[in-house]
Write a protein that holds these residues in place. Sequence first.
Motif, PDB file in Angstrom:
ATOM      1  N   GLN A  18      -6.307   4.037   1.505  1.00 13.66           N
ATOM      2  CA  GLN A  18      -6.557   3.829   0.085  1.00 13.66           C
ATOM      3  C   GLN A  18      -6.637   5.169  -0.658  1.00 13.66           C
ATOM      4  OE1 GLN A  18     -10.039   1.491  -0.685  1.00 13.66           O
ATOM      5  NE2 GLN A  18      -9.656   1.362  -2.882  1.00 13.66           N
ATOM      6  N   ALA A  21      -3.150   6.658  -0.979  1.00 12.21           N
ATOM      7  CA  ALA A  21      -2.398   6.016  -2.061  1.00 12.21           C
ATOM      8  C   ALA A  21      -2.872   6.526  -3.422  1.00 12.21           C
ATOM      9  CB  ALA A  21      -2.561   4.499  -1.978  1.00 12.21           C
ATOM     10  N   CYS A  24      -1.360   9.948  -4.025  1.00  8.05           N
ATOM     11  CA  CYS A  24       0.060   9.803  -4.363  1.00  8.05           C
ATOM     12  C   CYS A  24       0.236   9.334  -5.803  1.00  8.05           C
ATOM     13  CB  CYS A  24       0.735   8.822  -3.406  1.00  8.05           C
ATOM     14  SG  CYS A  24       0.770   9.376  -1.686  1.00  8.05           S
ATOM     15  N   GLU A  25      -0.608   8.401  -6.215  1.00  7.55           N
ATOM     16  CA  GLU A  25      -0.515   7.846  -7.559  1.00  7.55           C
ATOM     17  C   GLU A  25      -0.825   8.911  -8.617  1.00  7.55           C
ATOM     18  OE1 GLU A  25      -2.870   4.581 -10.361  1.00  7.55           O
ATOM     19  OE2 GLU A  25      -2.918   4.385  -8.171  1.00  7.55           O
ATOM     20  N   LEU A  76       3.466   5.718   2.279  1.00 10.52           N
ATOM     21  CA  LEU A  76       3.001   5.136   1.023  1.00 10.52           C
ATOM     22  C   LEU A  76       3.474   3.688   0.886  1.00 10.52           C
ATOM     23  CD1 LEU A  76       1.583   5.394  -1.687  1.00 10.52           C
ATOM     24  CD2 LEU A  76       3.704   6.346  -2.634  1.00 10.52           C
ATOM     25  N   GLN A  77       4.710   3.420   1.271  1.00 11.61           N
ATOM     26  CA  GLN A  77       5.214   2.049   1.226  1.00 11.61           C
ATOM     27  C   GLN A  77       4.390   1.138   2.127  1.00 11.61           C
ATOM     28  OE1 GLN A  77       9.368   2.379   2.263  1.00 11.61           O
ATOM     29  NE2 GLN A  77       9.963   2.928   0.182  1.00 11.61           N
ATOM     30  N   ARG A  80       0.756   0.676   0.715  1.00  9.95           N
ATOM     31  CA  ARG A  80       0.709  -0.274  -0.402  1.00  9.95           C
ATOM     32  C   ARG A  80       0.816  -1.711   0.090  1.00  9.95           C
ATOM     33  NH1 ARG A  80       4.500   3.163  -4.661  1.00  9.95           N
ATOM     34  NH2 ARG A  80       2.766   4.247  -5.710  1.00  9.95           N
ATOM     35  N   LEU A  83      -2.600  -2.604   1.704  1.00 16.14           N
ATOM     36  CA  LEU A  83      -3.648  -2.774   0.696  1.00 16.14           C
ATOM     37  C   LEU A  83      -3.400  -4.032  -0.137  1.00 16.14           C
ATOM     38  CD1 LEU A  83      -3.957   0.955  -0.434  1.00 16.14           C
ATOM     39  CD2 LEU A  83      -5.573  -0.339   0.988  1.00 16.14           C
ATOM     40  N   PHE A  84      -2.127  -4.314  -0.416  1.00 16.68           N
ATOM     41  CA  PHE A  84      -1.800  -5.543  -1.145  1.00 16.68           C
ATOM     42  C   PHE A  84      -2.196  -6.775  -0.332  1.00 16.68           C
ATOM     43  CE2 PHE A  84       1.119  -9.069  -1.985  1.00 16.68           C
ATOM     44  CZ  PHE A  84       0.919  -9.248  -3.352  1.00 16.68           C
TER      45      PHE A  84
END
Length: 311
Positions: A18, A21, A24-25, A76-77, A80, A83-84
């Motif tokens: 988390q 991510a 990265c964001e 990162l893919q 995500r 986490l999704f």
Amino acid sequence: MNTPDRSFARRMDLTSLQLFAAVCELGSIGKAAQREFIAPSALSKRLSDLEATLGTALLHRHSRGVHLTPAGQNLLQHARAVLFSLERMQSEFSEYADGVRGQVRVHASISATVQFLPEDLGAFVRAHQGVKIDLEEHLSSEVLRAVQEGAADLGICNTADGVGELQTLPYRQDQLVLIVPTGHALAGKPRVAFEETLAYDHVGLHSNSSIYVAMRQAAAALGQSIKLRIQVSGLDAMGRMILNGLGIGVMPLRAFTLMHSAGGLTAVALTDAWTTRRIELVARDFSTLPHTARLLVDHLTAMPPQPGAKA
């Protein structure tokens, strides 16, 4: 053949994913640390531990922030997606706590939503009152992408342009017709070829809609183009524009019947083969859908043809 490292999952830290991510964001360890309420040094340590676990560099650190390595982009893919899935799990279990016994995420095209889904989904929820249907309306191309990326359990759309590796099941068939004002020169004809309509101004849907894409391809095959006067986002808006003299348009017959029974407009049959379309159910793998989603699939594939659809 390599044996999977069963300790890998135990060594992965969800909090670190988390935080990764977030970095990265925001493009900055400092900004991510501030947002996530953690000391920058502690966040940097977690990122270093994550790189050690994976055995590769994930970020290039520089004075202006960070940017991803190819391995970092890959992670990162995956992060995500993980986490999704966790957010989805939390959402689904909160629904159980609230008394809802299941949830199905459905993305559907405009044509499917207007013509068939109100009645079909209504019948389903009356039979399965503990199931919640989350329905979003999108262009067919966006529906397919949502299913592919896991944002929707089930897609319902036109699949004429192909679905890649996704699976499909037949749902409905619709018939595209020409809609003109009652006094229009083409209104008195029992049927027309699409080529005849190209002499007139058209009211079209969004450029990426399956209907407009089919029209554009048909016109190109004839060596002509569509005289597009205006584009709208929905079928009801199209009907109102045509009624007020802004052009003629193409829409599904059942949608026209449901929305424009008050008069002033006329539906004229089109003779072209491409105007008969299949609307299908789409999933990544029907056999692995959650139980409630499979119940919905069984319900929708058992629906009888609707009046106005050409068999």
